[in-house]
Write a protein that holds these residues in place. Structure first.
Motif, mmCIF file in Angstrom:
data_model
loop_
_atom_site.group_PDB
_atom_site.id
_atom_site.type_symbol
_atom_site.label_atom_id
_atom_site.label_comp_id
_atom_site.label_asym_id
_atom_site.label_seq_id
_atom_site.Cartn_x
_atom_site.Cartn_y
_atom_site.Cartn_z
ATOM 1 N N LEU A 1 0.839 -1.191 0.000
ATOM 2 C CA LEU A 1 0.000 0.000 0.000
ATOM 3 C C LEU A 1 0.880 1.249 0.000
ATOM 4 N N ARG A 2 0.392 2.306 -0.581
ATOM 5 C CA ARG A 2 1.178 3.539 -0.742
ATOM 6 C C ARG A 2 1.202 4.296 0.581
ATOM 7 N N SER A 3 2.220 4.048 1.389
ATOM 8 C CA SER A 3 2.304 4.682 2.701
ATOM 9 C C SER A 3 2.579 6.170 2.564
ATOM 10 N N GLY A 4 2.093 6.933 3.533
ATOM 11 C CA GLY A 4 2.331 8.365 3.544
ATOM 12 C C GLY A 4 1.562 9.139 2.500
ATOM 13 N N SER A 5 0.499 8.541 1.936
ATOM 14 C CA SER A 5 -0.252 9.204 0.868
ATOM 15 C C SER A 5 -1.340 10.130 1.380
ATOM 16 N N LEU A 6 -1.888 9.836 2.551
ATOM 17 C CA LEU A 6 -3.096 10.519 3.005
ATOM 18 C C LEU A 6 -2.824 11.397 4.215
ATOM 19 N N GLY A 7 -3.252 12.644 4.122
ATOM 20 C CA GLY A 7 -3.215 13.540 5.259
ATOM 21 C C GLY A 7 -4.554 13.543 5.981
ATOM 22 N N THR A 8 -4.672 14.403 6.981
ATOM 23 C CA THR A 8 -5.903 14.482 7.769
ATOM 24 C C THR A 8 -7.118 14.776 6.887
ATOM 25 N N ALA A 9 -6.982 15.756 5.995
ATOM 26 C CA ALA A 9 -8.108 16.141 5.143
ATOM 27 C C ALA A 9 -8.502 15.016 4.203
ATOM 28 N N ALA B 1 -27.922 6.827 12.078
ATOM 29 C CA ALA B 1 -27.701 6.207 10.775
ATOM 30 C C ALA B 1 -26.951 7.139 9.833
ATOM 31 N N ALA B 2 -27.116 8.451 10.013
ATOM 32 C CA ALA B 2 -26.482 9.429 9.125
ATOM 33 C C ALA B 2 -24.968 9.506 9.304
ATOM 34 N N PHE B 3 -24.439 8.951 10.389
ATOM 35 C CA PHE B 3 -22.996 9.000 10.646
ATOM 36 C C PHE B 3 -22.297 7.702 10.258
ATOM 37 N N THR B 4 -23.031 6.743 9.747
ATOM 38 C CA THR B 4 -22.473 5.419 9.508
ATOM 39 C C THR B 4 -21.224 5.478 8.644
ATOM 40 N N GLY B 5 -20.158 4.831 9.116
ATOM 41 C CA GLY B 5 -18.911 4.773 8.368
ATOM 42 C C GLY B 5 -17.844 5.738 8.843
ATOM 43 N N PHE B 6 -18.178 6.589 9.842
ATOM 44 C CA PHE B 6 -17.194 7.597 10.254
ATOM 45 C C PHE B 6 -15.947 6.960 10.864
ATOM 46 N N GLU B 7 -16.103 5.771 11.443
ATOM 47 C CA GLU B 7 -14.991 5.124 12.138
ATOM 48 C C GLU B 7 -13.948 4.554 11.181
ATOM 49 N N SER B 8 -14.221 4.589 9.873
ATOM 50 C CA SER B 8 -13.303 3.970 8.915
ATOM 51 C C SER B 8 -11.988 4.735 8.781
ATOM 52 N N THR B 9 -11.816 5.812 9.529
ATOM 53 C CA THR B 9 -10.540 6.538 9.496
ATOM 54 C C THR B 9 -9.363 5.612 9.775
ATOM 55 N N VAL B 10 -9.519 4.703 10.744
ATOM 56 C CA VAL B 10 -8.381 3.870 11.142
ATOM 57 C C VAL B 10 -8.018 2.829 10.098
ATOM 58 N N ILE B 11 -8.924 2.553 9.153
ATOM 59 C CA ILE B 11 -8.625 1.582 8.105
ATOM 60 C C ILE B 11 -7.468 2.083 7.240
ATOM 61 N N TYR B 12 -7.297 3.398 7.195
ATOM 62 C CA TYR B 12 -6.304 3.982 6.293
ATOM 63 C C TYR B 12 -4.980 4.295 6.983
ATOM 64 N N ARG B 13 -4.754 3.751 8.179
ATOM 65 C CA ARG B 13 -3.548 4.144 8.906
ATOM 66 C C ARG B 13 -2.283 3.720 8.168
ATOM 67 N N ARG B 14 -2.315 2.613 7.430
ATOM 68 C CA ARG B 14 -1.119 2.171 6.711
ATOM 69 C C ARG B 14 -0.775 3.106 5.549
ATOM 70 N N GLU B 15 -1.740 3.899 5.110
ATOM 71 C CA GLU B 15 -1.510 4.823 4.008
ATOM 72 C C GLU B 15 -1.469 6.273 4.466
ATOM 73 N N ALA B 16 -1.567 6.490 5.775
ATOM 74 C CA ALA B 16 -1.628 7.842 6.322
ATOM 75 C C ALA B 16 -0.231 8.384 6.614
ATOM 76 N N ARG B 17 -0.109 9.685 6.519
ATOM 77 C CA ARG B 17 1.104 10.359 6.978
ATOM 78 C C ARG B 17 0.990 10.589 8.484
#
Length: 497
Positions: A20-28, A220-236
């Motif tokens: 996976l492309r590490s360091g690709s994703l910032g907070t935004a 129900a309108a917030f469903t999926g917000f927790e998926s932030t941690v799924i991207y930790r391997r690609e996050a800066r």
């Protein structure tokens, strides 16, 4: 001979480039994925009128309360994210806190939950695209080709690199939030129907019988917000970007939802908005933006609802692919699903598998003559929504259990108080959703019970699977969601049995 003997190791152990492309994703970037999955414009135009109809002018407070609840959940969740490095997100957290059997059940629940949240939305794509063409061009088209074209488009988006997806979602999210901001600007500049009112926030309008139903819609309108941690391997700098993106997403959604629903109430007036919602719930927002901005803005809103649905599909597709990648690395899914594209650095095989599954479900509903909205969307989405709420509850319970067993320097507020409060509030949210399930599905009692039972049944199936793995594949079981020990501050080498 040398070629033949060298090929298997290359497939079993990817080269360093095939990662996976590490360091690709910032907070935004991560926040774009999460907020896009929630589909703010679709939630507002499609669901908020029902919340107003049921809860009256106090409906905006329901979205604030849901946001506060999930912010409390995020306290323990993000604290644990600093200690758990796995890409498996929910199931990894639950495993480390509540044990492998529960964690394996959670892994199955995550697969069903995220797939349900995405695949059902292809029915929404078909129906909204049809409605948009009818409204703008007077043309009627069948929904199936639209849904299948969407499957191919989303499959391609998942095949490309994660930063490509982040850029696409950034543009689409700007469009859908921008049209709502345009509506808000028009209403505020013209002072609403009878002047701007704060009556929404008076206790007499909050403590009404319909508030429970509003809360169910709001969660129900917030469903999926927790998926932030799924991207930790690609996050800066994931220790910082993941928590920041989580709080940013929850805070934005809670405040934005509440503000836009309040704006819609001001557009019609406190005394008239419920009657307007009852008369034409699907047209409430279109009428408002036509009145305060212009017909051209209503046309844009039709178009941007379609792009909002596409953004939600792409965000969930990327999340599912990364869950499947993690589970293939764990040994619960075929190893080939863990292959990563050498150039795009995406889990492309998992993406193809998810696209094929989505096509099979869509075609099955079409062959059965099902309605794309009331059946494909609602019947597939609802178990997914319940499944993700159950995962949030289990994750909240896992936090204090995990921190009881490890050495750490985190405060009790983050590791005990906030998670327990969140667990109580999330359990309440689940009860609200289940007791108001008919508002989500419009289905018969029998169908509703099946939809409610699906998520717990999938979770329960994880326990015999865990037993089978322990007997037949002990290494897979022993290493499930385990991480290398960090002697400096960690006491847990593996998950509890």
């Amino acid at each position: 001979m040398s070629v033949t003997t060298n090929e298997p190791p290359q497939e079993a152990t990817p080269s360093p480039a095939a990662a996976l492309r590490s360091g690709s994703l910032g907070t935004a970037d991560i926040a774009f994925f999460v907020v896009s999955a929630a589909a703010p414009l679709t939630v507002m135009a499609g669901v908020a009128p029902l919340a107003i109809l049921l809860g009256g002018i106090g409906a905006p407070v329901g979205y604030l309360l849901a946001g506060i609840t999930l912010a409390v959940f995020a306290v323990g969740f993000t604290t644990m994210s600093r200690h758990i490095k796995s890409g498996g997100a929910f199931y990894a957290y639950i495993t480390r806190g509540l044990g492998r059997r529960v964690g394996i059940g959670a892994a199955l629940l995550a697969l069903i939950g995220y797939n349900g949240m995405e695949i059902g939305v292809y029915g929404l794509l078909g129906s909204t695209f049809k409605d948009t063409l009818r409204a703008l061009a007077g043309t009627d088209v069948p929904w199936l080709p639209i849904a299948l074209a969407g499957l191919l488009l989303i499959g391609y988006g998942g095949y490309r690199s994660i930063d490509f997806g982040a850029k696409v979602l950034g543009v689409l999210l700007l469009a859908e939030t921008g049209i709502l901001v345009l509506l808000a600007g028009g209403v505020l500049l013209k002072g609403g129907a009878h002047g701007l009112s704060a009556a929404t926030f008076h206790p007499d309008h909050i403590l009404v019988p319909g508030t429970a139903a509003v809360l169910a819609f709001a969660f129900a309108a917030f469903t999926g917000f927790e998926s932030t941690v799924i991207y930790r391997r690609e996050a800066r700098d994931p220790e910082r970007t993941v928590p920041r993106a989580t709080y940013l997403a929850v805070g934005f959604l809670g405040l934005f939802y509440a503000f836009i629903v309040w704006v819609a109430i001001q557009a019609f007036g406190d005394a008239e908005v419920v009657a307007a919602a009852a008369k034409d719930p699907g047209g409430l927002f279109f009428t408002a933006i036509s009145t305060y901005v212009g017909g051209w803005a209503a046309d844009l809103m039709h178009v941007f609802i379609v792009t909002s649905v596409i953004a939600s599909l792409l965000a969930f597709h990327n999340a599912i692919n990364r869950y499947a990648l993690a589970l293939s690395e764990e040994g619960l899914l075929p190893a080939r699903w863990g292959r990563i594209h050498p150039r795009h650095r995406s889990p492309y095989v998992a993406g193809v598998a998810q696209t094929v599954l989505g096509a099979a479900v869509v075609l099955a509903f079409w062959a059965a003559g099902a309605d794309p909205y009331s059946q494909l969307l609602l019947w597939v989405n609802t178990p997914g929504m319940i499944g993700l709420l159950l995962l949030q509850l289990l994750a909240a319970l896992a936090v204090p259990c995990y921190f009881r067993r490890v050495r750490h320097q985190e405060g009790a507020l983050r590791t005990v108080v906030a998670p327990i409060v969140a667990a109580v509030l999330l359990a309440t949210a689940i009860v609200l959703v289940i007791t108001h399930i008919d508002l989500f599905t419009g289905a018969s009692t029998t169908v509703n019970w099946i939809l409610i039972a699906t998520a717990p049944a999938v979770f329960a199936a994880g326990f015999p699977l865990a037993g089978w793995l322990r007997r037949k594949r002990p290494r897979v079981y022993a290493e499930f969601a385990a991480e290398p020990a960090e002697p400096a501050d960690r006491a847990d080498v593996a998950a509890p049995a």
